[in-house]
Write an enzyme that holds these catalytic residues in place. Structure first.
Site, short mmCIF file in Angstrom:
data_model
loop_
_atom_site.label_atom_id
_atom_site.label_comp_id
_atom_site.label_asym_id
_atom_site.label_seq_id
_atom_site.Cartn_x
_atom_site.Cartn_y
_atom_site.Cartn_z
N ASP A 79 0.85 -1.20 0.00
CA ASP A 79 0.00 0.00 0.00
C ASP A 79 0.88 1.24 0.00
OD1 ASP A 79 -2.36 -1.49 0.03
OD2 ASP A 79 -2.33 -1.65 2.21
N LYS A 121 0.35 -8.22 -2.14
CA LYS A 121 -0.97 -7.68 -2.52
C LYS A 121 -0.76 -6.31 -3.16
CE LYS A 121 -4.27 -6.04 0.46
NZ LYS A 121 -4.96 -4.84 -0.07
N ASP A 130 -5.89 -6.79 -5.47
CA ASP A 130 -7.04 -6.49 -4.60
C ASP A 130 -7.92 -5.44 -5.28
OD1 ASP A 130 -8.71 -6.56 -2.46
OD2 ASP A 130 -7.38 -5.46 -1.09
N LEU A 131 -8.67 -5.89 -6.28
CA LEU A 131 -9.46 -4.95 -7.10
C LEU A 131 -10.81 -4.63 -6.47
CD1 LEU A 131 -8.75 -6.38 -10.69
CD2 LEU A 131 -7.51 -4.61 -9.42
N LYS A 132 -11.23 -5.43 -5.49
CA LYS A 132 -12.51 -5.20 -4.80
C LYS A 132 -13.61 -4.86 -5.81
CE LYS A 132 -10.85 -3.96 -0.18
NZ LYS A 132 -9.40 -4.18 -0.19
N ARG A 169 1.06 -2.29 6.96
CA ARG A 169 1.93 -1.30 7.57
C ARG A 169 2.78 -1.80 8.72
NH1 ARG A 169 -3.15 2.40 8.18
NH2 ARG A 169 -3.92 0.28 8.45
O1 C5P Z 1 -3.53 -2.40 8.28
P1 C5P Z 1 -2.63 -2.98 7.24
O2 C5P Z 1 -1.66 -1.98 6.69
O3 C5P Z 1 -1.96 -4.27 7.67
O4 C5P Z 1 -3.60 -3.34 6.03
C1 C5P Z 1 -3.25 -4.26 5.03
C2 C5P Z 1 -4.42 -4.49 4.12
O5 C5P Z 1 -5.54 -4.88 4.88
C3 C5P Z 1 -4.88 -3.24 3.34
O6 C5P Z 1 -4.30 -3.29 2.06
C4 C5P Z 1 -6.37 -3.36 3.28
O7 C5P Z 1 -6.82 -3.85 2.03
C5 C5P Z 1 -6.71 -4.36 4.31
N1 C5P Z 1 -7.49 -3.68 5.33
C6 C5P Z 1 -8.77 -4.09 5.62
N2 C5P Z 1 -9.49 -3.44 6.59
C7 C5P Z 1 -8.98 -2.36 7.23
C8 C5P Z 1 -7.68 -1.93 6.94
C9 C5P Z 1 -6.95 -2.61 5.98
O8 C5P Z 1 -9.24 -5.04 5.04
N3 C5P Z 1 -9.68 -1.78 8.16
#
Ligand code: C5P
Length: 239
Positions: A12, A34, A61-63, A212
């Site tokens: 990300d 991803k 991850d195109l959702k 992150r």
């Molecule tokens: O929080 P982190 O950086 O580990 O997020 C990794 C992935 O988790 C993000 O790319 C996002 O698609 C997914 N995510 C999620 N729900 C959230 C935050 C992040 O599904 N509240």
């Protein structure tokens, strides 16, 4: 499948240089990535193509939440690119999930993963969009729909993994973002229901997505290597 391929590192980033820098730092330790909407929008598919060329697994991850024809087209594009996973919103209904599964059939490596309820949502958020179900009820409902549509797996909160494994049986993939590591460099998270990756795997998740708390760590390769060791000793999923 080796444990490294079950730990999906979320790239990300708002620029390709930072994303490539993490890939380079992780080297052979990073086997699965991803690529989401932010990086795709700024950088196009170049990095995803490079990763596929290097033998890495790429989760696009195109959702997807579109009309079935458009969903099918996007899934075919993901398949041609060499992606191993692509996401579609279960909330979009059976028709788009079925269209995605049909489109993926030409690409044996490609798994269609249905997104149930994003981990940042709470029961109150569901009520605000007009859904009277609790998160748990909604996740279960959408999971059943995804399984009937032929999806290969679901995305779900780690805290829903045990419920879903019981619901789905042993074969479907369960991909869990919303994991956190206990570490001082952890950034604040908006995950409503976080859990440690090991808890997610023990509960029946086949893959975890970590962003992150790994990519912003002072030594991402050390964090990933430690996580691979830790998860390698967890109860192995059957798929
Ligand atoms: O929080 P982190 O950086 O580990 O997020 C990794 C992935 O988790 C993000 O790319 C996002 O698609 C997914 N995510 C999620 N729900 C959230 C935050 C992040 O599904 N509240």
């Amino acid at each position: 499948m080796n444990i490294a391929r079950r730990i999906i590192v979320a790239l990300d980033f708002d620029n390709v240089d930072d994303a490539e820098a993490i890939v380079d730092r992780l080297g052979d330790t990073g086997q699965s990535y991803k690529v989401g909407l932010e990086l795709l929008t700024v950088a196009g598919p170049t990095l995803a193509t490079r990763l596929v060329g290097e033998g890495k697994d790429v989760f696009l991850d195109l959702k997807l939440f579109e009309i079935p024809t458009s969903v099918a087209g996007a899934v075919r594009a993901a398949g041609r690119l060499g992606a191993t996973m692509v996401t579609v919103h279960a909330m979009g209904g059976s028709k788009i999930m079925e269209a995605a599964v049909r489109a993926a059939a030409d690409f044996p490596q490609l798994h269609v993963i249905a997104l149930t309820v994003v981990t940042s949502l709470t029961d109150t958020d569901l009520a605000a969009i007009g859904l009277s179900a609790t998160i748990e009820e909604q996740v279960t409902r959408l999971t059943r729909l995804a399984q009937r549509a032929g999806c290969h797996g679901v995305v779900a909160s780690p805290q829903d993994a045990a419920l879903l494994r019981a619901e789905l049986g042993p074969d479907m993939l369960i991909v869990t973002p919303g994991v956190t590591l206990q570490a001082e460099w952890n950034p604040p998270t908006e995950h409503a229901r976080p859990a440690h990756p090991a808890a997610a795997i023990r509960a029946g998740a086949t893959h975890i997505v970590i962003g992150r708390s790994l990519t912003r760590a002072p030594d991402p390769a050390a964090v990933l290597a430690h996580l691979e060791d830790e998860l390698g000793s967890c109860q192995r999923p059957t798929t």
